[in-house]
Scaffold this motif. Structure first.
Motif, PDB file in Angstrom:
ATOM      1  N   LYS A  69       3.991 -13.596 -22.307  1.00  0.00           N
ATOM      2  CA  LYS A  69       4.639 -14.513 -21.362  1.00  0.00           C
ATOM      3  C   LYS A  69       5.558 -13.753 -20.415  1.00  0.00           C
ATOM      4  CE  LYS A  69       3.177 -18.677 -22.568  1.00  0.00           C
ATOM      5  NZ  LYS A  69       2.573 -19.622 -21.598  1.00  0.00           N
ATOM      6  N   ALA A  70       4.963 -12.903 -19.573  1.00  0.00           N
ATOM      7  CA  ALA A  70       5.735 -12.107 -18.627  1.00  0.00           C
ATOM      8  C   ALA A  70       4.897 -11.836 -17.391  1.00  0.00           C
ATOM      9  CB  ALA A  70       6.168 -10.793 -19.268  1.00  0.00           C
ATOM     10  N   VAL A  71       5.574 -11.579 -16.281  1.00  0.00           N
ATOM     11  CA  VAL A  71       4.925 -11.153 -15.054  1.00  0.00           C
ATOM     12  C   VAL A  71       5.896 -10.229 -14.327  1.00  0.00           C
ATOM     13  CG1 VAL A  71       5.749 -13.177 -13.755  1.00  0.00           C
ATOM     14  CG2 VAL A  71       3.739 -11.907 -12.944  1.00  0.00           C
ATOM     15  N   THR A  72       5.397  -9.084 -13.865  1.00  0.00           N
ATOM     16  CA  THR A  72       6.250  -8.090 -13.217  1.00  0.00           C
ATOM     17  C   THR A  72       6.001  -8.078 -11.719  1.00  0.00           C
ATOM     18  OG1 THR A  72       6.332  -6.701 -15.195  1.00  0.00           O
ATOM     19  CG2 THR A  72       6.863  -5.644 -13.105  1.00  0.00           C
ATOM     20  N   VAL A  73       7.089  -8.159 -10.950  1.00  0.00           N
ATOM     21  CA  VAL A  73       7.024  -8.199  -9.489  1.00  0.00           C
ATOM     22  C   VAL A  73       7.688  -6.954  -8.918  1.00  0.00           C
ATOM     23  CG1 VAL A  73       7.710  -9.451  -7.402  1.00  0.00           C
ATOM     24  CG2 VAL A  73       7.099 -10.717  -9.485  1.00  0.00           C
ATOM     25  N   TYR A  74       6.949  -6.206  -8.090  1.00  0.00           N
ATOM     26  CA  TYR A  74       7.518  -5.123  -7.294  1.00  0.00           C
ATOM     27  C   TYR A  74       7.721  -5.682  -5.890  1.00  0.00           C
ATOM     28  CZ  TYR A  74       6.282  -1.396 -10.681  1.00  0.00           C
ATOM     29  OH  TYR A  74       6.192  -0.582 -11.793  1.00  0.00           O
ATOM     30  N   SER A  75       8.959  -5.653  -5.387  1.00  0.00           N
ATOM     31  CA  SER A  75       9.207  -6.309  -4.100  1.00  0.00           C
ATOM     32  C   SER A  75      10.157  -5.541  -3.201  1.00  0.00           C
ATOM     33  CB  SER A  75       9.792  -7.709  -4.349  1.00  0.00           C
ATOM     34  OG  SER A  75      10.079  -8.367  -3.124  1.00  0.00           O
ATOM     35  N   ALA A  76       9.916  -5.658  -1.897  1.00  0.00           N
ATOM     36  CA  ALA A  76      10.889  -5.230  -0.903  1.00  0.00           C
ATOM     37  C   ALA A  76      12.138  -6.097  -1.044  1.00  0.00           C
ATOM     38  CB  ALA A  76      10.303  -5.388   0.496  1.00  0.00           C
ATOM     39  N   ASP A  77      13.285  -5.533  -0.671  1.00  0.00           N
ATOM     40  CA  ASP A  77      14.531  -6.282  -0.792  1.00  0.00           C
ATOM     41  C   ASP A  77      14.641  -7.336   0.300  1.00  0.00           C
ATOM     42  OD1 ASP A  77      14.779  -4.466   1.238  1.00  0.00           O
ATOM     43  OD2 ASP A  77      16.698  -3.658   0.634  1.00  0.00           O
ATOM     44  N   GLY A  78      15.500  -8.323   0.063  1.00  0.00           N
ATOM     45  CA  GLY A  78      15.766  -9.339   1.074  1.00  0.00           C
ATOM     46  C   GLY A  78      15.631 -10.767   0.592  1.00  0.00           C
ATOM     47  N   LEU A  79      14.792 -10.998  -0.424  1.00  0.00           N
ATOM     48  CA  LEU A  79      14.577 -12.366  -0.894  1.00  0.00           C
ATOM     49  C   LEU A  79      15.398 -12.713  -2.128  1.00  0.00           C
ATOM     50  CD1 LEU A  79      10.713 -12.711  -0.364  1.00  0.00           C
ATOM     51  CD2 LEU A  79      12.551 -13.671   1.028  1.00  0.00           C
ATOM     52  N   VAL A 126      11.483  -5.794  -9.948  1.00  0.00           N
ATOM     53  CA  VAL A 126      11.815  -4.433  -9.531  1.00  0.00           C
ATOM     54  C   VAL A 126      11.893  -4.420  -8.005  1.00  0.00           C
ATOM     55  CG1 VAL A 126      11.110  -2.008  -9.547  1.00  0.00           C
ATOM     56  CG2 VAL A 126      10.605  -3.464 -11.527  1.00  0.00           C
ATOM     57  N   GLU A 127      12.992  -3.912  -7.453  1.00  0.00           N
ATOM     58  CA  GLU A 127      13.231  -3.986  -6.014  1.00  0.00           C
ATOM     59  C   GLU A 127      13.409  -2.606  -5.396  1.00  0.00           C
ATOM     60  OE1 GLU A 127      17.179  -5.263  -3.887  1.00  0.00           O
ATOM     61  OE2 GLU A 127      15.988  -7.088  -4.261  1.00  0.00           O
ATOM     62  N   GLY A 128      12.925  -2.457  -4.165  1.00  0.00           N
ATOM     63  CA  GLY A 128      13.109  -1.218  -3.413  1.00  0.00           C
ATOM     64  C   GLY A 128      12.584  -1.395  -2.005  1.00  0.00           C
ATOM     65  N   GLU A 151       8.491   2.452  -0.709  1.00  0.00           N
ATOM     66  CA  GLU A 151       8.832   2.908  -2.061  1.00  0.00           C
ATOM     67  C   GLU A 151       8.053   2.130  -3.115  1.00  0.00           C
ATOM     68  OE1 GLU A 151      12.810   3.032  -4.955  1.00  0.00           O
ATOM     69  OE2 GLU A 151      12.938   2.291  -2.901  1.00  0.00           O
ATOM     70  N   MET A 152       7.936   0.823  -2.935  1.00  0.00           N
ATOM     71  CA  MET A 152       7.223  -0.006  -3.905  1.00  0.00           C
ATOM     72  C   MET A 152       5.722   0.309  -3.922  1.00  0.00           C
ATOM     73  SD  MET A 152       9.384  -1.896  -5.589  1.00  0.00           S
ATOM     74  CE  MET A 152      10.149  -0.256  -5.691  1.00  0.00           C
ATOM     75  N   VAL A 210       5.112  -7.364  -3.368  1.00  0.00           N
ATOM     76  CA  VAL A 210       5.520  -8.064  -2.144  1.00  0.00           C
ATOM     77  C   VAL A 210       6.159  -7.037  -1.209  1.00  0.00           C
ATOM     78  CG1 VAL A 210       6.849  -9.963  -1.151  1.00  0.00           C
ATOM     79  CG2 VAL A 210       6.017 -10.134  -3.514  1.00  0.00           C
ATOM     80  N   THR A 211       5.555  -6.823  -0.047  1.00  0.00           N
ATOM     81  CA  THR A 211       6.088  -5.863   0.912  1.00  0.00           C
ATOM     82  C   THR A 211       5.950  -6.410   2.324  1.00  0.00           C
ATOM     83  OG1 THR A 211       4.059  -4.654   1.462  1.00  0.00           O
ATOM     84  CG2 THR A 211       5.175  -4.010  -0.557  1.00  0.00           C
ATOM     85  N   LEU A 212       6.604  -5.733   3.254  1.00  0.00           N
ATOM     86  CA  LEU A 212       6.459  -6.050   4.663  1.00  0.00           C
ATOM     87  C   LEU A 212       5.292  -5.253   5.240  1.00  0.00           C
ATOM     88  CD1 LEU A 212      10.219  -5.807   5.765  1.00  0.00           C
ATOM     89  CD2 LEU A 212       9.009  -7.791   4.846  1.00  0.00           C
ATOM     90  N   PRO A 213       4.693  -5.732   6.334  1.00  0.00           N
ATOM     91  CA  PRO A 213       3.701  -4.914   7.032  1.00  0.00           C
ATOM     92  C   PRO A 213       4.386  -3.655   7.585  1.00  0.00           C
ATOM     93  CG  PRO A 213       3.635  -7.199   7.775  1.00  0.00           C
ATOM     94  CD  PRO A 213       4.881  -7.039   6.971  1.00  0.00           C
ATOM     95  N   PRO A 214       3.710  -2.543   7.741  1.00  0.00           N
ATOM     96  CA  PRO A 214       2.283  -2.336   7.483  1.00  0.00           C
ATOM     97  C   PRO A 214       2.005  -1.884   6.048  1.00  0.00           C
ATOM     98  CG  PRO A 214       3.169  -0.381   8.510  1.00  0.00           C
ATOM     99  CD  PRO A 214       4.325  -1.363   8.397  1.00  0.00           C
ATOM    100  N   PHE A 215       3.007  -2.022   5.182  1.00  0.00           N
ATOM    101  CA  PHE A 215       2.845  -1.479   3.832  1.00  0.00           C
ATOM    102  C   PHE A 215       1.939  -2.326   2.947  1.00  0.00           C
ATOM    103  CE2 PHE A 215       6.727   0.356   5.501  1.00  0.00           C
ATOM    104  CZ  PHE A 215       6.477   1.704   5.284  1.00  0.00           C
TER     105      PHE A 215
END
Length: 351
Positions: free
Chosen positions: A33-43, A70-72, A76-77, A94-99
Motif C-alpha cells: 500500500k504505497a506509491v512513490t512520486v518523484y516531482s519537481a518542486d512547486g506543488l 521525493v522532490e528536486g 534532477e528527478m 512529475v516534471t516541467l517541459p522539456p524534461f
C-alpha cells in the motif's frame, strides 16, 4: 511412514519452500500500500498547505495507499530515475517541459492515459499517452515589492548596477524553470546567439547557480535578492506566506511582456514497483474534485478543459497574465537540442 517415504517428503518440502517464499514476496511487493512520486518542486506547500499536501492526504484516506514523496529540480528527478532504470524506485514522475519529453525519450515512461485525460488539451499531453499535464502553469519572474516600488519591465533593466549580486536564476538543464529562462530569452531576443550574448552580460549581476527554483522565492521575499525566476503557480502560492513577492514578465526593450505554458506533467514510470497504485494516483490527480482545487489550494490552472474555476485565486491568476503575450515553444526542437543549448549557456556564462 516408511523411512524412504519420509526422506522423500522432507526433500520435496525443502524444494518447495523457496518457490513458495518467492511467490509470496512478489505478491507482497505488488500489493504493498504505497506509491512513490518523484516531482519537481512547486506543488507542495511551504507549510503543508499546497495542492500536493491536500490531494495526497485525500488519496491516502480514500485508498489506504501511502504516498512517498521525493522532490528536486525537473532535470534532477529525470536523472535520478534514469540512474535507477535497471531497478526503478519511483512509480510516478512529475516534471516541467522539456524534461517530461526527455524522460519519455529515455524510455522512463510507460503508456497510460489517466481517467479524465480526454479533457486535457492535446498540446498538454503526449500523443502516445506516456505523460499528461496535471496542473497548468506559466513561466514568470518575481521581484521584491518592498525594495522595488515598481516591477522591472524589460530584460535590459536587469543589467543595471542596482541588481549586482541581487539577481539569481535557477540552473538551465537542471531546473525546469531555469531551462525556461533560456527558452524565453531565445524567443524574446530572436535566437540562440543574441540570447546567449544577453545572458553573458547578465552574468556580472547573477549570484550564481541554484538547482531548485523554489529556494529563490524566500531570498527575494527577505530582500537578499531583488529579482529571480520562477513560475506563476509556485510563486502565487508562496506569496500567501511571503508578502513581498511580486510576479512579472520580462519584455525585450520595445516589445511586449511574454510567457509560455509550463505545465506540471506526470507519467507512469516504466516497470514501476507499484504500477497499479501509480495508475490510481494519476487518476486521482486528474479527477474533477482534485482539479477544482488546483487554483483554490495550489494557485495554479486546472489541466482539464471542463473544469472552470471561479474562486478568488482563479480570478487573481487571470489578472496576473492579462495582457501578457503567450507563445508556444517548439518542444520537439528543444527536446532534440537541449544539450547544445545548455552547453552554449555554460560557455557564454562560464558556468
Amino acid at each position: 511412514m516408511p523411512r524412504n517415504s519420509l526422506k522423500l517428503a522432507i526433500a520435496l518440502s525443502l524444494l518447495a519452500t523457496p518457490v513458495l517464499s518467492a511467490c509470496g514476496g512478489n505478491s507482497a511487493a505488488a500489493d504493498e500500500k504505497a506509491v512513490t512520486v518523484y516531482s519537481a518542486d512547486g506543488l507542495k506547500g511551504e507549510n503543508g498547505d499546497g495542492w500536493y499536501d491536500r490531494i495526497f492526504k485525500d488519496f491516502e484516506k480514500q485508498t489506504g495507499i501511502k504516498v512517498e514523496y521525493v522532490e528536486g529540480g525537473s532535470g534532477e528527478m529525470v536523472q535520478r530515475a534514469a540512474r535507477e532504470k535497471g531497478n526503478p524506485q519511483a512509480d510516478v514522475i512529475v516534471t516541467l517541459p522539456p524534461f517530461i519529453q526527455q524522460a519519455d525519450g529515455k524510455g522512463l515512461l510507460q503508456k497510460y492515459a489517466p481517467k479524465g485525460s480526454d479533457q486535457v488539451s492535446g498540446a498538454d499531453k503526449a500523443a502516445d499517452a506516456t505523460w499528461t499535464s496535471v496542473v497548468n502553469n506559466y513561466f514568470g519572474f518575481i521581484y521584491n515589492k518592498n525594495e522595488l516600488k515598481q516591477a522591472p519591465t524589460t530584460w535590459e533593466e536587469l543589467l543595471e548596477g542596482k541588481y549586482k549580486n541581487k539577481l539569481q536564476y535557477s540552473t538551465p538543464g537542471v531546473a525546469g524553470d531555469g531551462t525556461a529562462v533560456l527558452i524565453k530569452a531565445m524567443h524574446d531576443f530572436g535566437g540562440e546567439k543574441p540570447a546567449m550574448d544577453y545572458l553573458r552580460n547578465l552574468q556580472s549581476n547573477n549570484v550564481g547557480p541554484s538547482a531548485s527554483t523554489g529556494k529563490l522565492a524566500p531570498k527575494v521575499d527577505k530582500g537578499e535578492l531583488l529579482v529571480a525566476n520562477g513560475d506563476v503557480q509556485m510563486n502565487f502560492a508562496q506569496s500567501k506566506t511571503m508578502p513581498n513577492l511580486g510576479i512579472w514578465f520580462p519584455a525585450k526593450d520595445g516589445g511586449k511582456p511574454t510567457t509560455f505554458a509550463l505545465p506540471y506533467a506526470a507519467g507512469l514510470v516504466t516497470d514501476a514497483p507499484h504500477t497499479e497504485n501509480g495508475r490510481k494516483l494519476l487518476d486521482f490527480m486528474l479527477s474533477q474534485d482534485a482539479q477544482k482545487q488546483v487554483s483554490e489550494i495550489g494557485g495554479g490552472f486546472s489541466a482539464r478543459q471542463d473544469v472552470k474555476a471561479t474562486d478568488a485565486n482563479a480570478t487573481a491568476l487571470a489578472e496576473i497574465i492579462d495582457g501578457v503575450e503567450v507563445f508556444e515553444p517548439d518542444w520537439d526542437d528543444i527536446d532534440k537540442n537541449l544539450t547544445s543549448y545548455v552547453d552554449a549557456w555554460k560557455s557564454a556564462t562560464d558556468s
